[in-house]
Design an enzyme around this catalytic site. Structure first.
Site, short mmCIF file in Angstrom:
data_model
loop_
_atom_site.label_atom_id
_atom_site.label_comp_id
_atom_site.label_asym_id
_atom_site.label_seq_id
_atom_site.Cartn_x
_atom_site.Cartn_y
_atom_site.Cartn_z
N ASP A 30 14.59 14.94 1.79
CA ASP A 30 13.42 14.72 0.92
C ASP A 30 13.11 16.04 0.23
O ASP A 30 13.37 17.11 0.78
CB ASP A 30 12.22 14.25 1.76
CG ASP A 30 11.15 13.58 0.91
OD1 ASP A 30 11.02 12.34 0.96
OD2 ASP A 30 10.43 14.30 0.17
N THR A 85 9.23 3.76 -5.99
CA THR A 85 9.25 3.25 -7.37
C THR A 85 7.83 2.80 -7.71
O THR A 85 7.56 1.60 -7.80
CB THR A 85 10.25 2.08 -7.53
OG1 THR A 85 9.96 1.10 -6.52
CG2 THR A 85 11.67 2.51 -7.40
N CYS A 260 3.13 -1.98 -2.00
CA CYS A 260 4.21 -2.88 -2.43
C CYS A 260 3.72 -4.07 -3.24
O CYS A 260 4.05 -4.19 -4.42
CB CYS A 260 4.99 -3.38 -1.22
SG CYS A 260 5.99 -2.08 -0.50
N LYS A 323 -4.65 -2.51 5.25
CA LYS A 323 -4.52 -3.50 6.32
C LYS A 323 -4.59 -2.75 7.65
O LYS A 323 -4.45 -1.52 7.66
CB LYS A 323 -3.22 -4.29 6.19
CG LYS A 323 -1.96 -3.47 6.43
CD LYS A 323 -0.77 -4.39 6.43
CE LYS A 323 0.46 -3.68 6.94
NZ LYS A 323 1.63 -4.55 6.95
C1 UDX Z 1 4.70 -6.17 2.21
C2 UDX Z 1 5.71 -7.26 2.62
O1 UDX Z 1 5.14 -8.08 3.65
C3 UDX Z 1 7.00 -6.63 3.09
O2 UDX Z 1 7.95 -7.62 3.42
C4 UDX Z 1 7.53 -5.71 2.00
O3 UDX Z 1 8.69 -5.06 2.42
C5 UDX Z 1 6.49 -4.70 1.60
O4 UDX Z 1 5.28 -5.34 1.21
P1 UDX Z 1 3.07 -4.55 3.53
O5 UDX Z 1 2.68 -3.97 2.20
O6 UDX Z 1 3.33 -3.62 4.66
O7 UDX Z 1 4.38 -5.44 3.38
O8 UDX Z 1 1.86 -5.49 3.95
P2 UDX Z 1 1.63 -7.02 4.33
O9 UDX Z 1 1.54 -7.16 5.79
O10 UDX Z 1 2.56 -7.89 3.61
O11 UDX Z 1 0.15 -7.20 3.74
C6 UDX Z 1 -0.09 -7.00 2.35
C7 UDX Z 1 -1.53 -7.18 2.02
O12 UDX Z 1 -1.88 -8.56 2.07
C8 UDX Z 1 -2.53 -6.47 2.93
O13 UDX Z 1 -3.53 -5.88 2.12
C9 UDX Z 1 -3.11 -7.59 3.77
O14 UDX Z 1 -4.42 -7.31 4.18
C10 UDX Z 1 -3.07 -8.75 2.79
N1 UDX Z 1 -3.01 -10.07 3.44
C11 UDX Z 1 -1.92 -10.42 4.19
C12 UDX Z 1 -4.03 -10.99 3.25
O15 UDX Z 1 -5.00 -10.70 2.55
N2 UDX Z 1 -3.94 -12.22 3.83
C13 UDX Z 1 -2.88 -12.59 4.59
O16 UDX Z 1 -2.87 -13.73 5.08
C14 UDX Z 1 -1.84 -11.66 4.79
#
Ligand code: UDX
Length: 433
Positions: A30, A85, A260, A323
């Site tokens: 990195d 990205t 993401c 989250k």
């Molecule tokens: C996400 C994808 O799940 C993962 O597969 C990808 O590689 C990267 O993006 P992540 O960003 O770690 O992962 O979080 P994720 O657990 O998917 O939650 C995303 C957001 O959705 C959070 O803000 C969470 O609070 C929200 N969420 C999730 C909801 O509001 N309701 C739900 O039922 C689930």
């Protein structure tokens, strides 16, 4: 196998540690010396359960090392590209400068026959362009997207749902190299999809677009529930029993954020427009709007429980991370709501088990305190914006003894309304009567 991982953020640091754990000889690279120093001393530069332990055990075997010098990638048979990205500042499109920089810095150190395996989430068509550059050096390119979730990154990397390899047609050597790398995972029966570059790139953004759509669908139902007196959590339970729908990712609340989902759906829309198929993804604009409207609704509910105006009111904000089990506040709905309330003149006191330092960097003027009790002291309203276990388990009687007014807004539908109301609280939630 000897491998290098270029980019040691959430994705790369976890990938490097997990590949070493699987028995490979790994160098993580990195450009950020502070990050590399931390990783090399076995400290995760961000909160991720299990990562520090894995770093320590892998470093102790001698199979994992970190460097700021890309020439240390020389000699590896597979080079993973795991740089960020992010969304461009002035458009929805993804910023590919770090991917391009990683490839050009790697180029002089590639040996003929090496495999460059892209992990970063990129607009469809990027792999084809990069393959031409890499092949010019006699090496090969594959796209091998990653689906890890923050908070479960180690588990998701060691035991993924599926493996996806995007390769040039007939490139058996790249498939064999990736199979050898992931042999332990494959031997457990993990499905693997071998496809072309474009499909592999699209799998990642399509998966994230689907997940974002599922969340915005239930949040749209929450809006309708709010207009009708229905309860969106019971609605989600009831439709979720249909195996075709499923209950996961149907939690209504403040919506999605993070590094993401938001930028991936926007980047996907931008790429679709370039390809002339923007109509196909028009619904993602709505998914984004529904998601952002939840934040406004949360501010409205705060206003409501404060008697019509938040100016001068003491508001406790519990949760800042996008989250639970994460210190990540990139595009966090919780931090956004806290900042909006402060702008409206509320006296906000915010807390989070892990995300105070990361929040302070983005919003230095907010008032941060260490615990929920401190935040709630004398408060006119308490808002739960991230469903950390410690907030789900708060005792309404005990918290009721420190606040000024027993008013709570449950932004994640994570509390039991019966228990809170029984303890004398005015309980409001998104999508519930
Ligand atoms: C996400 C994808 O799940 C993962 O597969 C990808 O590689 C990267 O993006 P992540 O960003 O770690 O992962 O979080 P994720 O657990 O998917 O939650 C995303 C957001 O959705 C959070 O803000 C969470 O609070 C929200 N969420 C999730 C909801 O509001 N309701 C739900 O039922 C689930």
């Amino acid at each position: 196998m000897k491998i290098s991982v270029i980019g040691c953020g959430y994705l790369g640091a976890v990938h490097a540690a997990c590949m070493a754990d699987l028995g490979h000889d790994v160098v993580g690279i990195d450009v950020d010396p502070a990050k590399i120093a931390q990783l090399a001393s076995g400290v995760a530069p961000f909160f991720e359960p299990g990562l520090s332990a894995l770093l320590a055990s892998s470093l102790a075997t001698g199979r994992l090392r970190f460097s700021t010098d890309v020439s240390d990638a020389a000699g590896a048979a597979v080079h993973f590209v795991a740089v960020g990205t992010p969304q461009l500042g002035d458009s929805y499109a993804a910023d590919l400068r770090y991917v391009d920089a990683a490839i050009s810095s790697l180029l002089p150190h590639l040996a003929p026959g090496d495999l460059v395996a892209g992990k970063s989430t990129v607009p469809v068509g990027t792999a084809e362009r990069l393959a031409a550059i890499v092949e010019g050096a006699g090496a090969r390119l594959a796209w091998n997207p990653e689906f890890l979730r923050e908070g479960y990154a180690v588990k998701d990397t060691l035991s993924p749902d599926r493996l996806v390899y995007g390769v040039r047609q007939g490139d058996e050597a790249s498939v064999a190299a990736l199979d050898e790398l992931y042999a332990a995972t494959i031997s457990r029966g993990t499905p693997r999809v071998v496809t072309d570059f474009a499909t592999a790139e699209l799998v990642k953004v399509a998966a994230n677009a689907f997940l974002a759509t599922k969340i915005s669908f239930i949040n749209a139902m929450a809006e309708v529930a709010e207009a009708t007196g229905a309860d969106v959590t019971q609605l989600a339970d009831a439709i979720g029993y249909d195996a075709r729908i499923g209950r996961r990712f149907l939690n209504a609340g403040l919506g999605f954020g993070g590094g993401c989902l938001p930028k991936d759906i926007r980047g996907f829309m931008a790429r679709a427009e370039e390809l002339g198929v923007d109509q196909a993804l028009g619904f993602l604009r709505e998914v984004d709007s529904i998601n952002l409207r939840r934040r406004e609704r949360m501010v409205d509910l705060a206003r409501e429980v404060c008697g019509g105006d938040v100016a001068g009111k003491r508001i406790a904000v519990l949760g800042l991370a996008f989250k639970p089990d994460s210190d990540d506040v990139r595009d966090s709905p919780a931090l956004d709501v806290a900042a909006r309330l402060a702008e409206l003149g509320a006296v906000v006191r915010a807390t989070d088990p892990e995300a105070i330092e990361t929040s302070r960097r983005l919003r230095p003027t907010l008032d941060y305190v260490a615990t929920a009790e401190e935040a709630a002291e004398g408060a006119d309203a308490v808002l739960v914006l991230t469903e950390w276990a410690q907030y789900r388990e708060l005792d309404p009687v005990q918290l009721g003894s420190v606040v000024g007014t027993r008013a709570i807004v449950d932004g994640r539908n994570c509390l039991d309304p019966v228990a809170w109301r029984a303890a004398g609280w005015h309980y409001r939630a998104l999508g519930r009567p």
